[in-house]
Write an enzyme that holds these catalytic residues in place. Sequence first.
Site, PDB file in Angstrom:
ATOM      1  N   HIS A   1      39.035  34.561  26.069  1.00  0.00           N
ATOM      2  CA  HIS A   1      39.068  33.782  27.311  1.00  0.00           C
ATOM      3  C   HIS A   1      37.694  33.714  27.971  1.00  0.00           C
ATOM      4  O   HIS A   1      36.763  34.430  27.602  1.00  0.00           O
ATOM      5  CB  HIS A   1      40.075  34.389  28.300  1.00  0.00           C
ATOM      6  CG  HIS A   1      39.672  35.742  28.792  1.00  0.00           C
ATOM      7  ND1 HIS A   1      39.767  36.878  28.018  1.00  0.00           N
ATOM      8  CD2 HIS A   1      39.139  36.149  29.976  1.00  0.00           C
ATOM      9  CE1 HIS A   1      39.326  37.921  28.709  1.00  0.00           C
ATOM     10  NE2 HIS A   1      38.935  37.504  29.891  1.00  0.00           N
TER      11      HIS A   1
ATOM     12  N   ASP B   1      36.503  34.006  32.042  1.00  0.00           N
ATOM     13  CA  ASP B   1      37.156  34.499  33.255  1.00  0.00           C
ATOM     14  C   ASP B   1      37.472  33.358  34.232  1.00  0.00           C
ATOM     15  O   ASP B   1      36.594  32.572  34.600  1.00  0.00           O
ATOM     16  CB  ASP B   1      36.281  35.553  33.952  1.00  0.00           C
ATOM     17  CG  ASP B   1      36.264  36.868  33.166  1.00  0.00           C
ATOM     18  OD1 ASP B   1      37.226  37.145  32.428  1.00  0.00           O
ATOM     19  OD2 ASP B   1      35.265  37.607  33.303  1.00  0.00           O
TER      20      ASP B   1
ATOM     21  N   HIS C   1      35.034  36.071  25.908  1.00  0.00           N
ATOM     22  CA  HIS C   1      35.138  37.477  25.543  1.00  0.00           C
ATOM     23  C   HIS C   1      36.585  37.862  25.298  1.00  0.00           C
ATOM     24  O   HIS C   1      37.520  37.136  25.663  1.00  0.00           O
ATOM     25  CB  HIS C   1      34.491  38.370  26.600  1.00  0.00           C
ATOM     26  CG  HIS C   1      35.071  38.217  27.973  1.00  0.00           C
ATOM     27  ND1 HIS C   1      34.781  37.146  28.782  1.00  0.00           N
ATOM     28  CD2 HIS C   1      35.947  38.986  28.664  1.00  0.00           C
ATOM     29  CE1 HIS C   1      35.438  37.262  29.914  1.00  0.00           C
ATOM     30  NE2 HIS C   1      36.174  38.378  29.871  1.00  0.00           N
TER      31      HIS C   1
ATOM     32  N   ARG D   1      35.180  45.840  37.957  1.00  0.00           N
ATOM     33  CA  ARG D   1      34.422  44.620  37.672  1.00  0.00           C
ATOM     34  C   ARG D   1      34.043  43.934  38.973  1.00  0.00           C
ATOM     35  O   ARG D   1      34.862  43.818  39.876  1.00  0.00           O
ATOM     36  CB  ARG D   1      35.278  43.667  36.829  1.00  0.00           C
ATOM     37  CG  ARG D   1      34.498  42.487  36.299  1.00  0.00           C
ATOM     38  CD  ARG D   1      35.388  41.566  35.496  1.00  0.00           C
ATOM     39  NE  ARG D   1      35.783  40.428  36.305  1.00  0.00           N
ATOM     40  CZ  ARG D   1      36.732  39.541  35.955  1.00  0.00           C
ATOM     41  NH1 ARG D   1      37.408  39.695  34.838  1.00  0.00           N
ATOM     42  NH2 ARG D   1      37.005  38.538  36.732  1.00  0.00           N
TER      43      ARG D   1
HETATM   44  O1  LIG Z   1      38.044  45.406  29.593  1.00  0.00           O
HETATM   45  C1  LIG Z   1      37.237  44.649  29.059  1.00  0.00           C
HETATM   46  O2  LIG Z   1      36.442  45.014  28.196  1.00  0.00           O
HETATM   47  C2  LIG Z   1      37.165  43.216  29.489  1.00  0.00           C
HETATM   48  C3  LIG Z   1      38.358  42.807  30.273  1.00  0.00           C
HETATM   49  C4  LIG Z   1      38.173  41.410  30.771  1.00  0.00           C
HETATM   50  O3  LIG Z   1      38.522  40.456  30.151  1.00  0.00           O
HETATM   51  C5  LIG Z   1      37.422  41.222  32.004  1.00  0.00           C
HETATM   52  O4  LIG Z   1      37.086  42.185  32.699  1.00  0.00           O
HETATM   53  O5  LIG Z   1      37.130  40.069  32.314  1.00  0.00           O
HETATM   54 FE   LIG Z   2      37.795  38.654  31.115  1.00  0.00          FE
END
Ligand SMILES: O=C(O)CCC(=O)C(=O)O
Ligand SMILES: [Fe+2]
Length: 293
Positions: free
Chosen positions: A120, A122, A269, A284
């Site tokens: 995806h 984000d 990612h 995040r």
């Molecule tokens: O946990 C992760 O490595 C990425 C998860 C994810 O898709 C994000 O934080 O946007």
């Molecule tokens: Fe993500």
Amino acid sequence: MSSLSSKQGPRYRHVAGETEPYETIGVEKLTPIIGAEISGVDLAGSLSNRTMDEIHRALAENLVIFFRDQHITPAQHLAFGRKFGDLHIHPAAPHEGDDAALMKIYADKDSPRANGEGWHTDVSCDEEPPMGSILYIKQCPPRGGDTLFANMYAAYESLSDRMKAYLDGLTALHDGEQTYRGLYANYGVADRPQYPRAEHPVVRTHPVTGKKALYVNRGFTRFLIGVPRDESDAMLAYLYQHAENPLFQCRFRWTENAIAFWDNRCAQHRAMWDYWPHTRSGTRVTVKGERPV
Ligand SMILES: O=C(O)CCC(=O)C(=O)O
Ligand SMILES: [Fe+2]
């Protein structure tokens, strides 16, 4: 001999170009195509303008950059994000503590799911999807829990000229509804009456690099606008399969207190949930972006 033979050379020829050396940071590429580990930077300290310029440049050149052994507070994480722009508030995900801009990333043995398990971009369902995300993983499983990143300039450039002509001017609908409804119920997050949806170009031009990137993803893209649904389904299935070619990818092996900062406008990612029954957790910070064009 099939037409898939390698007689014509590699499917994608990456041309890196000449680059000036960096002065204040170390930049070690993971692959020729995407990803670089940055050294010589302490994100808990102050960053000179020169270092900030070089971080911007490393991100533009590598699409995702990694910092290891960083010991930053939530306030420092948020402040680092704000150096790149206003912060984005996630339309569905839970946050850590009081600040809605500090998104919680967490999975353990009892989790029904982990964040970002499928390929995806984000929040591409937003009218103005994030420019980038800065993920800080504090607790890692003993092994596994890697994150994969893919270069969508490379995915676009390696399409045939005929396919590029087909996609030119085409738009797609991105919708958060199917993705987000009920998704965070295990964190006690109530559903919203509605989730964002937006129409975006299938090929977008990056506002900083000026390069074209393929901009459809399995997470949010629902259909191409203005073509029959069966054609849209088949075309998107092909584009996803193409975009997910390992040729365009890097895979980051986390260590505790590492940070990944990806440019969400030109990279996709996917997080691997292969570490059950272990725990992986972090936070995040997401930087606002612009309407894709
Ligand atoms: O946990 C992760 O490595 C990425 C998860 C994810 O898709 C994000 O934080 O946007
Ligand atoms: Fe993500």
